[in-house]
Design a protein around this motif. Structure first.
Motif, short mmCIF file in Angstrom:
data_model
loop_
_atom_site.label_atom_id
_atom_site.label_comp_id
_atom_site.label_asym_id
_atom_site.label_seq_id
_atom_site.Cartn_x
_atom_site.Cartn_y
_atom_site.Cartn_z
N ILE A 23 -44.12 42.01 13.19
CA ILE A 23 -45.37 41.44 13.67
C ILE A 23 -46.47 41.64 12.64
O ILE A 23 -46.60 42.72 12.04
CB ILE A 23 -45.77 42.02 15.05
CG1 ILE A 23 -47.02 41.32 15.59
CG2 ILE A 23 -45.95 43.54 14.99
CD1 ILE A 23 -47.20 41.50 17.09
N SER A 24 -47.25 40.59 12.42
CA SER A 24 -48.30 40.58 11.40
C SER A 24 -49.60 40.05 11.99
O SER A 24 -49.59 39.12 12.80
CB SER A 24 -47.89 39.71 10.22
OG SER A 24 -46.66 40.11 9.68
N LEU A 25 -50.71 40.62 11.56
CA LEU A 25 -52.03 40.13 11.92
C LEU A 25 -52.54 39.29 10.75
O LEU A 25 -52.58 39.78 9.61
CB LEU A 25 -52.99 41.29 12.20
CG LEU A 25 -54.42 40.91 12.54
CD1 LEU A 25 -54.47 40.19 13.90
CD2 LEU A 25 -55.31 42.15 12.57
N VAL A 26 -52.94 38.06 11.03
CA VAL A 26 -53.41 37.18 9.96
C VAL A 26 -54.88 37.51 9.68
O VAL A 26 -55.80 36.76 9.97
CB VAL A 26 -53.22 35.70 10.33
CG1 VAL A 26 -53.55 34.80 9.14
CG2 VAL A 26 -51.77 35.46 10.76
N GLY A 27 -55.08 38.71 9.15
CA GLY A 27 -56.41 39.26 8.90
C GLY A 27 -56.33 40.77 8.93
O GLY A 27 -55.23 41.34 8.88
N LYS A 28 -57.47 41.41 9.06
CA LYS A 28 -57.48 42.88 9.02
C LYS A 28 -58.46 43.48 10.00
O LYS A 28 -58.98 44.58 9.78
CB LYS A 28 -57.81 43.35 7.59
CG LYS A 28 -56.78 42.93 6.55
CD LYS A 28 -57.10 43.47 5.17
CE LYS A 28 -56.04 43.04 4.16
NZ LYS A 28 -56.32 43.55 2.79
N THR A 29 -58.71 42.78 11.12
CA THR A 29 -59.72 43.26 12.06
C THR A 29 -59.16 43.55 13.45
O THR A 29 -59.24 44.68 13.93
CB THR A 29 -60.88 42.25 12.17
OG1 THR A 29 -61.44 42.03 10.88
CG2 THR A 29 -61.96 42.77 13.11
N HIS A 30 -58.58 42.55 14.11
CA HIS A 30 -58.24 42.67 15.53
C HIS A 30 -56.80 43.14 15.73
O HIS A 30 -55.96 42.43 16.30
CB HIS A 30 -58.50 41.34 16.23
CG HIS A 30 -59.94 40.94 16.25
ND1 HIS A 30 -60.50 40.10 15.32
CD2 HIS A 30 -60.96 41.32 17.07
CE1 HIS A 30 -61.78 39.94 15.57
NE2 HIS A 30 -62.09 40.68 16.63
N PHE A 31 -56.55 44.37 15.30
CA PHE A 31 -55.21 44.93 15.45
C PHE A 31 -54.83 45.11 16.92
O PHE A 31 -53.66 45.02 17.28
CB PHE A 31 -55.10 46.26 14.71
CG PHE A 31 -55.05 46.10 13.22
CD1 PHE A 31 -53.87 45.73 12.58
CD2 PHE A 31 -56.18 46.31 12.45
CE1 PHE A 31 -53.83 45.57 11.20
CE2 PHE A 31 -56.15 46.15 11.08
CZ PHE A 31 -54.98 45.78 10.45
N ALA A 32 -55.83 45.34 17.77
CA ALA A 32 -55.54 45.52 19.20
C ALA A 32 -54.93 44.26 19.80
O ALA A 32 -54.08 44.33 20.70
CB ALA A 32 -56.81 45.90 19.95
N THR A 33 -55.33 43.09 19.30
CA THR A 33 -54.76 41.83 19.79
C THR A 33 -53.27 41.75 19.44
O THR A 33 -52.43 41.44 20.29
CB THR A 33 -55.51 40.63 19.18
OG1 THR A 33 -56.89 40.71 19.54
CG2 THR A 33 -54.93 39.32 19.68
N ALA A 34 -52.95 42.02 18.18
CA ALA A 34 -51.55 42.00 17.76
C ALA A 34 -50.73 43.04 18.50
O ALA A 34 -49.59 42.80 18.90
CB ALA A 34 -51.45 42.21 16.25
N ALA A 35 -51.30 44.22 18.71
CA ALA A 35 -50.59 45.29 19.42
C ALA A 35 -50.28 44.87 20.85
O ALA A 35 -49.20 45.19 21.39
CB ALA A 35 -51.42 46.57 19.39
N HIS A 36 -51.20 44.17 21.48
CA HIS A 36 -50.98 43.68 22.85
C HIS A 36 -49.76 42.78 22.90
O HIS A 36 -48.89 42.94 23.78
CB HIS A 36 -52.22 42.92 23.31
CG HIS A 36 -52.02 42.14 24.58
ND1 HIS A 36 -52.10 42.72 25.83
CD2 HIS A 36 -51.71 40.82 24.80
CE1 HIS A 36 -51.85 41.80 26.76
NE2 HIS A 36 -51.62 40.65 26.16
N TYR A 37 -49.67 41.83 21.96
CA TYR A 37 -48.53 40.92 21.97
C TYR A 37 -47.24 41.62 21.57
O TYR A 37 -46.15 41.27 22.07
CB TYR A 37 -48.81 39.72 21.07
CG TYR A 37 -49.73 38.72 21.74
CD1 TYR A 37 -49.24 37.87 22.73
CD2 TYR A 37 -51.08 38.68 21.44
CE1 TYR A 37 -50.09 36.98 23.38
CE2 TYR A 37 -51.93 37.79 22.08
CZ TYR A 37 -51.42 36.95 23.06
OH TYR A 37 -52.25 36.08 23.71
N ALA A 38 -47.32 42.61 20.69
CA ALA A 38 -46.12 43.37 20.34
C ALA A 38 -45.53 44.04 21.57
O ALA A 38 -44.31 43.98 21.80
CB ALA A 38 -46.46 44.41 19.28
N ALA A 39 -46.37 44.67 22.38
CA ALA A 39 -45.88 45.34 23.58
C ALA A 39 -45.28 44.33 24.56
O ALA A 39 -44.24 44.59 25.18
CB ALA A 39 -47.02 46.12 24.24
#
Length: 255
Positions: free
Chosen positions: A130-146
């Motif tokens: 899983i990758s975030l297309v940026g470097k700010t909203h890691f919580a968004t990516a973490a939500h989808y990872a879970a």
């Protein structure tokens, strides 16, 4: 959790290094899914692809504050070492990320994050990158990872596939949804950048990735541009089955 059933054990790795913000956000989110074990490079190893360290020994340090294992090696080293030696009992799943930046299109060839997931699948475990297309909203990516880890527990992937997930760098409430995509591709990478060190000797920097070439409908590039999470199933078997018959016929003609 049903009494008597052991919690899922999730091995987490990355290529941005054990101290990266993305791996912390991912590990914290996945704690709701099971027991998380982090084994990651001791420094940034972006672009390491699926390389193994073969000519020097691997050294591992356990970080007291987090319990993470820092490996002086590549992302593939980390997963290989974790599964074969460090993690007992073995993990049930491998999750790589959250990458600091996109892994879209041709990026998957070079990505250490995708390679870590690929190594997990090669060793027999369901895996996703899983990758975030940026470097700010890691919580968004973490939500989808879970969410995806919980989904994979119920709907396992085929034995030869991983998921490559890219998340727009947006607050969670601005994500439009999820799209299943194919890989796009980029133009040829920009030129190597030549410079000099303080002693006047030439040094070279690899230039940034090329711009989008195939970013049409159905690609990961388009999904991200439109504000959707992109999920691309990748196959580990790289055989070009459609070429087998044609290649055989061509070889027959050569005598």
């Amino acid at each position: 959790m049903v009494s008597g059933i052991s919690p899922m054990r999730i091995l987490v790795s990355n290529d941005d290094g054990v101290h990266a913000e993305g791996i912390r956000a991912l590990s914290e989110a996945l704690a709701a899914c099971g027991e998380v074990i982090v084994v990651a490079p001791d420094r940034n190893r972006s672009g390491a692809s699926h390389s193994l360290t073969l000519e020097v020994p691997l050294r591992v340090t356990r970080i007291a504050e987090t319990g993470y294992h820092a490996v002086k090696g590549t992302p593939t080293d980390c997963v290989h070492l974790a599964v074969n030696e460090l993690v007992r009992p073995e993990p049930d799943m491998v999750v790589a990320g959250i990458n600091h930046g996109a892994n879209l299109g041709d990026d998957v060839i070079y990505s250490g994050t995708v390679a870590a997931a690929t190594e997990g699948r090669h060793l027999g475990f369901p895996s996703l990158a899983i990758s975030l297309v940026g470097k700010t909203h890691f919580a968004t990516a973490a939500h989808y990872a879970a969410q995806l880890v919980k989904g994979m527990m119920v709907h396992p992937l085929p034995a030869d596939q991983i998921l490559n997930v890219n998340v727009p760098d947006l607050p969670l409430d601005q994500i439009k949804g999820i799209r299943v995509t194919r890989l796009g591709n980029r133009h040829r990478a920009e030129s190597v950048i030549c410079s000099e060190d303080p002693r006047g000797q030439p040094i070279y920097w690899i230039g940034p990735p090329g711009s989008q070439q195939d970013a049409g409908d159905g690609t990961d590039f388009t999904a991200i541009e439109q504000g959707y999470v992109s999920i691309t199933p990748l196959t580990i078997d790289m055989t070009a089955y459609s070429s087998l018959a044609g290649l055989g016929a061509w070889l027959d003609l050569q005598g």
